[in-house]
Design a protein around this motif. Structure first.
Motif, short mmCIF file in Angstrom:
data_model
loop_
_atom_site.label_atom_id
_atom_site.label_comp_id
_atom_site.label_asym_id
_atom_site.label_seq_id
_atom_site.Cartn_x
_atom_site.Cartn_y
_atom_site.Cartn_z
N GLY A 162 -39.45 24.43 -64.81
CA GLY A 162 -40.91 24.09 -65.47
C GLY A 162 -41.35 25.56 -65.95
O GLY A 162 -42.46 25.55 -66.25
N ASN A 163 -40.66 26.63 -65.61
CA ASN A 163 -41.33 27.84 -66.06
C ASN A 163 -40.76 28.14 -67.65
O ASN A 163 -39.71 28.11 -67.79
CB ASN A 163 -40.76 28.98 -64.92
CG ASN A 163 -41.92 30.17 -65.20
OD1 ASN A 163 -42.90 30.25 -65.50
ND2 ASN A 163 -41.29 31.28 -64.61
N LEU A 164 -41.95 28.86 -68.12
CA LEU A 164 -41.14 29.22 -69.71
C LEU A 164 -41.33 30.68 -69.62
O LEU A 164 -42.18 31.33 -69.30
CB LEU A 164 -42.53 28.82 -70.72
CG LEU A 164 -42.06 29.27 -71.97
CD1 LEU A 164 -41.03 28.50 -72.73
CD2 LEU A 164 -43.22 29.02 -72.95
N VAL A 165 -39.98 31.25 -70.15
CA VAL A 165 -39.73 32.62 -69.69
C VAL A 165 -39.15 33.32 -70.80
O VAL A 165 -38.23 32.86 -71.58
CB VAL A 165 -38.94 32.64 -68.36
CG1 VAL A 165 -38.39 34.43 -67.93
CG2 VAL A 165 -39.09 32.00 -67.16
N ALA A 166 -39.74 34.58 -71.04
CA ALA A 166 -39.09 35.39 -71.88
C ALA A 166 -38.11 36.48 -71.40
O ALA A 166 -38.71 37.32 -70.38
CB ALA A 166 -40.33 36.40 -72.88
N PHE A 167 -36.89 36.67 -71.66
CA PHE A 167 -36.17 37.48 -71.10
C PHE A 167 -35.77 38.70 -72.15
O PHE A 167 -35.69 38.55 -73.41
CB PHE A 167 -34.79 37.02 -70.82
CG PHE A 167 -34.76 35.85 -69.65
CD1 PHE A 167 -34.68 36.18 -68.26
CD2 PHE A 167 -34.74 34.47 -70.00
CE1 PHE A 167 -34.99 35.25 -67.32
CE2 PHE A 167 -35.24 33.44 -69.07
CZ PHE A 167 -34.73 33.78 -67.94
N ASP A 168 -35.26 39.81 -71.71
CA ASP A 168 -34.83 41.09 -72.63
C ASP A 168 -33.16 40.87 -72.32
O ASP A 168 -32.68 39.80 -72.15
CB ASP A 168 -35.30 42.46 -71.95
CG ASP A 168 -34.84 42.91 -70.72
OD1 ASP A 168 -33.73 42.23 -70.15
OD2 ASP A 168 -35.16 43.89 -70.24
N PHE A 169 -32.78 41.83 -73.09
CA PHE A 169 -31.18 41.64 -73.54
C PHE A 169 -30.32 41.81 -72.09
O PHE A 169 -29.22 41.44 -72.08
CB PHE A 169 -30.72 42.69 -74.50
CG PHE A 169 -31.05 42.30 -75.88
CD1 PHE A 169 -30.30 41.41 -76.61
CD2 PHE A 169 -32.39 42.86 -76.37
CE1 PHE A 169 -30.56 41.01 -77.87
CE2 PHE A 169 -32.52 42.48 -77.75
CZ PHE A 169 -31.69 41.56 -78.34
N ASN A 170 -30.95 42.46 -71.18
CA ASN A 170 -30.43 42.53 -69.92
C ASN A 170 -30.72 41.45 -68.77
O ASN A 170 -30.31 41.48 -67.83
CB ASN A 170 -30.84 43.81 -69.21
CG ASN A 170 -30.14 45.12 -69.99
OD1 ASN A 170 -28.94 44.94 -70.37
ND2 ASN A 170 -30.68 45.98 -70.02
#
Length: 516
Positions: free
Chosen positions: A470-478
């Motif tokens: 249920g969490n909306l998450v932005a990730f970097d390339f790592n």
């Protein structure tokens, strides 16, 4: 392609020494609690030298990733006597045999400058706070105070000048009296690995194979092997992944004609590498076909399946490489095609595929090299061909990012769905869009007007994913989290880009987060 060596199969323990990572040689490194990850390696075999006596060997290694501390591995795998190391020095390379003055540090073992490595044994050096830079040269100098037997443990076809000086010269930036390749060629001696500590590193990929992986026909002293070029691509993509070359010219899956057989050495040379998360199984099988008693397709397919199983048991992903073309009779070409068909099939078990064959073959005749990529022997690629192989690696296969599926409903991101950098989610009426911008920011726009921003401009956002929790998450390339909605604990929740310009996360209980 074959290099015949004595069959010396001994139990091995690898000698390790720690060392640091420097983006600038005056910067002081820091020994941390971050896990060790390999930044450079060669696969051990037997060299052609006559032995050493009261000499210092200065060896140049070209890193893939940097770190704040480091360690080295020394090997006496094929030695017939204990190996006495008088001292070891590490420094930043300036040019040729010279190091940058003031960058040198001594390496110790249990607080002592010297160490003896038993036959087949291993030893770990003390940690050194010495910064190791990415994509740069580091000089490692070993002082060998007494006579060593000929045919040292090392790596032939190193394609890098090695410098040898009389006496104890490791701390001398000018390496007085040092000459290049005087022991019999561009080989590495006793040195097999350099590891770093880097909190941003997501792991290492091992390139496992034979002479194509070893870069046999690439230009010496230029680091143009395809694993080197892959390291450059990863750095440019913002991915902190170590690249370790474990190619041995002449190696194959089944025989000990050039180093130990691939199936024998796989655990040591791949599964035991520091920080390994992925392995690319490259060109050993080419040598199993390019000989007077070629292997059958079932034998080679069984070898691939065995390596896939062994890798997965170690929680390591295996990327299979198709077999590049070479001059062979029709029956052998048929076996190569059958093996390649297996590798490319969805039922192979490979986690991903590096299609080396397509990368370097002539499109009008896939049984031969594209002339622009032919190294001249119809077997090995030249520098351009090695670059083409590196370019064919799917960097997504080396990502630590969780996979994302495209949206399946207008305006909605369901569990496991997401957006990659540069993509957007448009509301059902088409008036508003949620954007993962190229500058790293998350925005909501109406035509060209930004009406909401996550304030992440200048970050390295690689994807936005609606997690199953249920969490909306932005990730970097790592794979590091850059931004999140903070709505975990709501399995089945989804994000919805409404026609009023509001992004809302809905769970069974109703709206649990809003961009307003």
């Amino acid at each position: 392609m074959k290099r015949w060596v004595d069959k010396l199969l001994k139990a091995v323990l690898v000698v390790s020494m720690m060392w640091p990572d420097t983006n600038h040689y005056f910067a002081q490194g820091v020994v941390s609690s971050a896990p060790w990850v390999g930044t450079w390696s060669v696969a051990p075999s037997v060299t052609d030298d006559d032995g050493f006596n009261n000499q210092t060997v200065r060896q140049i290694v070209h890193t893939s990733i940097g770190g704040t501390s480091a360690r080295i591995h020394l090997s006496n795998l094929y030695g017939t006597e204990p190996l006495v190391i008088g001292n070891v020095h590490i420094a930043r390379r300036a040019r040729g045999k010279n190091t940058i003055a003031g960058s040198d540090l001594a390496v110790t073992f249990g607080g002592q400058p010297n160490v003896t490595i038993p036959v087949g044994a291993s030893i770990v050096s003390d940690s050194i706070a010495f910064q190791v830079p990415a994509l740069a040269d580091v000089a490692i100098s070993l002082y060998l105070p007494q006579r060593t037997p000929p045919h040292s443990t090392g790596h032939v076809d190193g394609l890098q000048d090695v410098y040898i000086a009389p006496g104890d010269a490791g701390a001398d930036p000018a390496f007085a009296g040092g000459t290049a390749n005087s022991a019999g060629g561009q080989s590495y001696y006793f040195l097999t690995n350099l590891d770093v500590q880097n909190a941003a590193a997501t792991g290492a990929v091992v390139a496992f194979g034979a002479s194509i992986t070893d870069g046999l026909l690439s230009r010496a002293n230029t680091n143009r092997r395809w694993p080197n070029r892959l390291a450059v691509r990863l750095q440019k993509a913002g991915m902190t992944v170590g690249v370790l070359n474990q190619g041995i010219s002449g190696n194959d899956f089944f025989t000990d004609n050039a180093g130990q057989a691939g199936l024998t050495r796989f655990d040591r040379d791949v599964l035991q590498q520091p920080g390994v998360k992925w392995v690319i199984v490259s060109d050993d099988a080419v040598n199993d076909l390019n000989n007077d008693n070629p292997s059958t397709a079932p034998q080679l397919i069984a070898a691939f399946r065995q390596l896939i199983d062994r890798s997965h048991r170690a929680n390591i992903k295996l990327i299979c490489s198709t077999l590049t073309p070479f001059d062979a009779p029709p029956a052998v070409q048929a076996v190569r095609q059958r093996v390649n068909a297996f590798i490319l099939s969805p039922t192979s078990g490979c986690d991903a595929v590096l299609d080396q064959a397509s990368a370097v073959s002539d499109p009008t005749d896939p049984a031969i090299f594209l002339p622009a990529y032919n190294g001249g022997d119809d077997l090995h690629p030249n520098d351009a061909g090695l670059q083409a192989i590196a370019d064919a690696v799917d960097l997504d296969a080396l990502s630590s990012l969780p996979p994302i599926q495209p949206p399946s409903t207008c305006g909605q991101l369901g569990p496991g769905q997401g957006l990659a950098s540069g993509q957007k989610l448009t509301s059902c009426a088409g008036r508003f869009a949620l954007n993962v911008q190229a500058d790293g920011d998350l925005t909501i726009t109406q035509t060209t007007t930004t009406i909401w921003s996550a304030g992440m401009s200048g970050s390295s956002t690689a994807e936005l994913r609606m997690q199953e929790n249920g969490n909306l998450v932005a990730f970097d390339f790592n794979g590091a989290v850059l931004w999140e909605s903070g709505t975990s604990g709501n399995p089945g929740a989804y994000a919805y880009m409404q026609d009023d310009g509001t992004l809302v996360i809905y769970a069974l209980s109703g709206a649990i987060w809003s961009s307003r």
